[in-house]
Design an enzyme around this catalytic site. Structure first.
Site, PDB file in Angstrom:
ATOM      1  N   SER A 167       0.894  -1.139  -0.168  1.00 43.16           N
ATOM      2  CA  SER A 167      -0.002   0.108  -0.044  1.00 43.16           C
ATOM      3  C   SER A 167       0.792   1.379  -0.107  1.00 43.16           C
ATOM      4  O   SER A 167       1.435   1.510  -0.914  1.00 43.16           O
ATOM      5  CB  SER A 167      -0.962  -0.050   1.161  1.00 43.16           C
ATOM      6  OG  SER A 167      -1.911   0.907   1.153  1.00 43.16           O
ATOM      7  N   ASP A 176      -1.990   6.421  -4.273  1.00 37.59           N
ATOM      8  CA  ASP A 176      -1.002   5.665  -3.581  1.00 37.59           C
ATOM      9  C   ASP A 176      -0.741   4.380  -4.581  1.00 37.59           C
ATOM     10  O   ASP A 176      -1.037   4.420  -5.690  1.00 37.59           O
ATOM     11  CB  ASP A 176      -1.372   5.121  -2.062  1.00 37.59           C
ATOM     12  CG  ASP A 176      -2.390   4.044  -2.293  1.00 37.59           C
ATOM     13  OD1 ASP A 176      -3.037   3.714  -3.220  1.00 37.59           O
ATOM     14  OD2 ASP A 176      -2.470   3.337  -1.152  1.00 37.59           O
ATOM     15  N   ASP A 224      -0.759   1.314  -4.712  1.00 34.22           N
ATOM     16  CA  ASP A 224      -1.377   0.378  -5.197  1.00 34.22           C
ATOM     17  C   ASP A 224      -2.916   0.995  -5.686  1.00 34.22           C
ATOM     18  O   ASP A 224      -3.909   0.057  -5.940  1.00 34.22           O
ATOM     19  CB  ASP A 224      -1.659  -0.738  -4.290  1.00 34.22           C
ATOM     20  CG  ASP A 224      -2.326  -0.474  -2.923  1.00 34.22           C
ATOM     21  OD1 ASP A 224      -2.385   0.726  -2.534  1.00 34.22           O
ATOM     22  OD2 ASP A 224      -3.029  -1.240  -2.619  1.00 34.22           O
ATOM     23  N   ASP A 260      -5.336   2.378  -4.163  1.00 32.39           N
ATOM     24  CA  ASP A 260      -6.708   2.208  -3.511  1.00 32.39           C
ATOM     25  C   ASP A 260      -6.997   3.551  -2.620  1.00 32.39           C
ATOM     26  O   ASP A 260      -8.108   3.440  -2.059  1.00 32.39           O
ATOM     27  CB  ASP A 260      -6.751   1.022  -2.695  1.00 32.39           C
ATOM     28  CG  ASP A 260      -5.859   0.777  -1.644  1.00 32.39           C
ATOM     29  OD1 ASP A 260      -4.916   1.630  -1.406  1.00 32.39           O
ATOM     30  OD2 ASP A 260      -5.772  -0.259  -0.775  1.00 32.39           O
TER      31      ASP A 260
END
Length: 554
Positions: A145, A295, A297, A299
């Site tokens: 993340s 960010d 990834d 999400d």
């Protein structure tokens, strides 16, 4: 086995990744004993967020051997169920993400299970989508993340597209613990069971995101600067913006291409101003209506908007409130508001959400921190045959989802909605900064602050637990001179939520929640105050934070 014995075993067997051998050879068992103990004294913790840790050699690190072992445990669990015998795999731009994804696929295929692998990095929500779209029994996303570059991780998803529930995580962990690290995982060098997720799956994901639009007819008049923070968002975010007619999009050049070293933002988190600074610099030259950041990834989404001669960062709580208000307005105008609408947020998110929900007759449900709990509420509505009741879920940590197409936060969806909302307010002659200030004037000034305290090292987790134990046994009696009138321990019975290591304290006009992070060695302190103006509310939070840190963290 002692940590030195484990270190020697790794010297002997961890030969497939030269980076690991280089690290091991650089360690001296005598001079570097503390470092060896930290790497080998325990296994990297596996929980509902899967694995997350520092890259490198050791059982307490992210590497191909830990990934293979976890995947073998997941395969053993899946084979013991009636779930579909297939697993979807996605990954982001982090160091070794593509390698870990392929190693997971090799283990899966060697177990006779179909591995569906995205051919390139894609957003985490696209993996959640693929699990359900392809009818898989589970999913894996290789990502850490928004953590710093030295981290990577391994998220596990159930067949419903949600991150796995605690009881499933326990069952998978029980299987992992039976697997020998080096000799236990099955491996194949090539297999027809390793399949590429087709482009049609990703396009169907974008179709599903676009279906959540509430903009109505007309082409948005908007100028956008976007930064994917060297992560996985570039393809899907720019595609969805083009689909809804936003073509004036400038990507921050230093942060455009995937790069797991994150050279311009050591902490690639759009919650943090430093990560958005390159975008802000470009904004001061191009003067867009909006700065978007996602960010690594993709999400989580962060935003900055014009205010005077500069740009103001919108907090996660503020964006959640803005989106809820906007979606309700537009749906009511268009006649698409469902009967008995439901919004979902977390116990640590702003109480301002209650006021907005009440204005529009929306049922607000609060859940534990972690988007899987929001996903569970979607699943519950779906089981009732009324998924249309769900209109928005959000976390204060910059995670949003307005549709039932996935079961995780979705920055592709959030980016589309935020751009639509910005264009809609622009037609009213307002910026998002002016829009949130108008909502403060209407509902009151809610100030939310977050303080994260880090506890690194092998004894960090023990220190965190001691602090939580002390807070339970000796809770604060006053905040800022006001008596604490409510104390909720979410590990106790009767909260209406699953047990969780979270403490909540309430006084007149102020609330504090304390919880250990589920993914990092941190304790998080969430402070909330409501006052006649934002300055007063901020001062209340500062005073309470000083009181808590002096009493329990000094």
């Amino acid at each position: 086995m002692s940590t030195v014995s484990l270190y020697n075993l790794w010297r002997e067997k961890a030969t497939e990744d030269p980076d690991l051998q280089q690290e091991l050879l650089a360690l001296d068992p005598a001079a570097d004993r503390a470092e060896i103990d930290e790497r080998f004294s325990r296994d990297l913790e596996f929980g509902t967020a899967g694995l997350r840790g520092i890259l490198g050699a050791g059982t307490n690190r992210m590497n191909i051997y830990v990934v293979r072992r976890a995947t073998q445990g997941l395969c053993n669990y899946l084979r013991s169920t009636d779930l579909p015998q297939s697993i979807a795999i996605g990954y982001d731009s982090r160091i070794k993400s593509d390698l870990f994804a392929m190693e997971a696929a090799r283990v899966i295929a060697a177990n006779g299970i179909t591995a569906w692998l995205y051919p390139r990095l894609e957003p985490t929500p696209a993996l959640s989508w693929a699990v359900r779209h392809l009818g898989c029994g589970a999913g894996i996303c290789i990502t850490a993340s928004h953590n710093p570059a030295k981290y990577n991780g391994y998220k596990v998803y159930g067949s419903d597209g949600c991150q796995i529930a605690p009881e499933v995580a326990d069952a998978v962990l029980a299987q992992i613990e039976k697997v020998d690290l080096f000799d236990g995982p099955a491996l194949c060098s090539g297999s027809e069971l390793i399949r590429t997720i087709p482009e049609s799956c990703l396009e169907a994901f974008l179709d599903a995101v676009q279906a959540q639009s509430v903009a109505g007819a007309g082409k948005p008049d908007l100028k956008v600067v976007y930064t994917p923070l060297n992560g996985a968002g570039l393809e899907c975010v720019t595609k969805i913006l083009r689909r809804i007619g936003i073509e004036d999009v400038t990507v921050v050049p230093e942060q455009e291409l995937p790069d797991g070293n994150f050279p311009t933002c050591p902490y690639p988190n759009p919650e943090i101003r430093e990560a958005m600074e390159k975008g802000l610099q470009l904004c001061r030259t191009l003067h867009p209506d909006l700065l978007l950041g996602t960010d690594p990834d993709c999400d989580r989404m962060g935003v900055a908007v014009p205010q005077g001669d500069d740009y103001r960062l919108i907090s996660g709580n503020e964006m959640g409130v803005l989106l809820l208000d906007y979606i309700c307005r537009r749906r009511l105008e268009q006649g698409t508001m469902p009967q008995n609408p439901v919004a979902v947020t977390t116990i640590v998110s702003t109480d301002m959400t209650d006021a907005v929900a009440a204005e529009y007759g929306v049922e607000l449900r609060r859940v534990l921190t972690g988007f899987k709990f929001i996903g569970e509420q979607i699943a519950a509505l779906e089981a009732e045959g009324k998924p249309e009741r769900y209109i928005l879920g959000f976390e204060e940590s910059y995670g949003y989802l307005s549709g039932t197409h996935v079961r995780d936060k979705d920055a592709v969806n959030a980016s589309m909605l935020c751009c639509e909302m910005t264009a809609w307010y622009k037609q009213q002659g307002m910026t998002l900064a002016q829009a949130i200030d108008a909502l403060y004037e209407k509902h009151g000034y809610f100030r939310n602050d977050l303080k994260s305290l880090t506890f690194e090292g092998s004894d960090g987790m023990a220190k965190m637990q001691r602090i939580m134990d002390t807070l339970r046994a000796q809770p604060p009696k006053t905040f800022n001179g006001q008596p604490v009138t409510e104390f909720v321990d979410y590990l106790a019975e009767g909260t209406g939520l699953p047990k969780s290591n979270v403490l909540q304290f309430q006084s007149e006009g102020a609330k504090v929640l304390v919880r250990p992070s589920g993914t990092e060695p941190k304790i998080k302190i969430y402070l909330s105050a409501r006052a006649a103006d934002m300055e007063t509310a901020a001062a209340v939070n500062r005073k309470i934070l000083d009181e808590i840190t002096e009493a329990y963290f000094s």
